[in-house]
Design a protein around this motif. Structure first.
Motif, PDB file in Angstrom:
ATOM      1  N   ARG A 118       0.870  -1.165   0.000  1.00 44.29           N
ATOM      2  CA  ARG A 118       0.000   0.000   0.000  1.00 44.29           C
ATOM      3  C   ARG A 118       0.913   1.223   0.000  1.00 44.29           C
ATOM      4  NH1 ARG A 118      -5.189   0.366   1.138  1.00 44.29           N
ATOM      5  NH2 ARG A 118      -4.779   2.381   0.159  1.00 44.29           N
ATOM      6  N   TYR A 119       1.132   1.728  -1.182  1.00 47.06           N
ATOM      7  CA  TYR A 119       2.074   2.826  -1.334  1.00 47.06           C
ATOM      8  C   TYR A 119       1.452   4.161  -0.934  1.00 47.06           C
ATOM      9  CZ  TYR A 119       5.347  -0.230  -3.735  1.00 47.06           C
ATOM     10  OH  TYR A 119       6.233  -1.222  -4.032  1.00 47.06           O
ATOM     11  N   ALA A 120       2.294   5.007  -0.377  1.00 45.60           N
ATOM     12  CA  ALA A 120       1.866   6.341   0.014  1.00 45.60           C
ATOM     13  C   ALA A 120       3.005   7.324  -0.222  1.00 45.60           C
ATOM     14  CB  ALA A 120       1.451   6.363   1.484  1.00 45.60           C
ATOM     15  N   LEU A 121       2.633   8.568  -0.377  1.00 41.76           N
ATOM     16  CA  LEU A 121       3.615   9.639  -0.471  1.00 41.76           C
ATOM     17  C   LEU A 121       3.755  10.278   0.902  1.00 41.76           C
ATOM     18  CD1 LEU A 121       2.438  11.364  -3.783  1.00 41.76           C
ATOM     19  CD2 LEU A 121       4.289   9.687  -3.497  1.00 41.76           C
ATOM     20  N   GLN A 214      -5.078   0.951  -8.015  1.00 42.41           N
ATOM     21  CA  GLN A 214      -5.512   0.766  -9.393  1.00 42.41           C
ATOM     22  C   GLN A 214      -4.867   1.759 -10.349  1.00 42.41           C
ATOM     23  OE1 GLN A 214      -7.242  -1.923 -10.167  1.00 42.41           O
ATOM     24  NE2 GLN A 214      -7.153  -2.405  -7.977  1.00 42.41           N
ATOM     25  N   GLN A 215      -4.320   2.838  -9.800  1.00 43.54           N
ATOM     26  CA  GLN A 215      -3.692   3.848 -10.640  1.00 43.54           C
ATOM     27  C   GLN A 215      -2.172   3.728 -10.654  1.00 43.54           C
ATOM     28  OE1 GLN A 215      -5.178   7.662  -9.355  1.00 43.54           O
ATOM     29  NE2 GLN A 215      -7.257   7.252 -10.090  1.00 43.54           N
ATOM     30  N   LEU A 220       4.253  -2.039  -9.614  1.00 41.72           N
ATOM     31  CA  LEU A 220       4.134  -1.676  -8.202  1.00 41.72           C
ATOM     32  C   LEU A 220       2.896  -2.255  -7.537  1.00 41.72           C
ATOM     33  CD1 LEU A 220       5.203   2.084  -8.318  1.00 41.72           C
ATOM     34  CD2 LEU A 220       6.593   0.087  -7.739  1.00 41.72           C
ATOM     35  N   ARG A 221       2.155  -3.103  -8.221  1.00 43.61           N
ATOM     36  CA  ARG A 221       0.921  -3.629  -7.654  1.00 43.61           C
ATOM     37  C   ARG A 221       1.103  -4.913  -6.882  1.00 43.61           C
ATOM     38  NH1 ARG A 221      -3.538  -2.560 -12.463  1.00 43.61           N
ATOM     39  NH2 ARG A 221      -3.128  -0.312 -12.650  1.00 43.61           N
TER      40      ARG A 221
END
Length: 225
Positions: A118-121, A214-215, A220-221
């Motif tokens: 679960r990627y985040a900035l 999804q984007q 990276l998924r």
């Protein structure tokens, strides 16, 4: 989890690593508070009043807590450990000023048993960035600093993940370049494409901005590399 092994320059890290400096200040303040609470406890006991004994208990608890923080902090701030347990992640200079540089980093908030990343900035403002020019868009390899404050694990996401530059632990530009190359181009490109979101990340209470899986690019998924 992607690790990056290198020899940490402890002398350099003690001089420029801002986490180490912050923890050092926290330790000094905690020990000073423990001393003040201890003196207050003794004074309240000396007063020999029923209410003073109740306050003395509270002061004693405060002294014990502050002493624990003061003694525990050096273990939390071991430079080698910070870079050994952290995950290698990309960060990009998003903004610069005379006094500070803002980094935008891509981190994975998922816990080990999660189904996928679960990627985040996240952003980090640094006062020093040795080994870099500090120009907007510059690639700054970093490692994660993960903090879960809750006593028990809740949910699939870590509460707090920050990032610290590799440059805070080494003077060797070759090591920094090797770390930069160890990060996939798709990750660097994702950050570059989202530089304008750094200001938004700084404004949100959680200090992080989750990205819609999804984007994300296909690479990276999943955890596959």
């Amino acid at each position: 989890m992607r690790r990056f092994e290198f020899a940490v320059d402890r002398e350099h890290a003690r001089a420029v690593n801002e986490i180490v400096a912050d923890l050092r200040r926290l330790r000094v303040l905690a020990l000073a508070a423990a001393g003040l609470f201890g003196v207050g406890t003794g004074y309240l006991i000396w007063l020999n009043h029923p209410w003073s004994y109740l306050l003395a208990v509270a002061f004693a608890l405060g002294a014990a807590t502050a002493l624990f923080i003061g003694l525990w902090t050096p273990h939390r701030g071991r430079v080698d450990k910070l870079y050994t347990v952290g995950e290698l992640v990309p960060a990009v200079v998003s903004e610069t000023s005379d006094k500070a540089t803002t980094l935008l980093a891509l981190v994975d908030l998922a816990k080990p048993n999660s189904d996928g990343p679960r990627y985040a900035l996240v952003t980090r403002t640094v006062r020093t960035l040795p080994g870099h020019h500090g120009r907007p868009g510059e690639r700054v390899p970093a490692v994660t600093v993960r903090i879960d404050r809750a006593p028990t694990s809740m949910g699939d996401l870590r509460q707090t993940v920050s990032a610290i530059p590799i440059a805070w632990a080494t003077r060797d530009l070759n090591i920094i370049e090797r770390a930069r190359k160890a990060i996939r181009e798709v990750e660097w490109q994702l950050l570059t494409d989202n530089l304008e979101l750094a200001a938004k990340v700084r404004r949100v209470d959680a200090k992080r901005l989750l990205l819609d899986p999804q984007q994300l690019p296909d690479e990276l998924r999943s955890y596959a590399t």
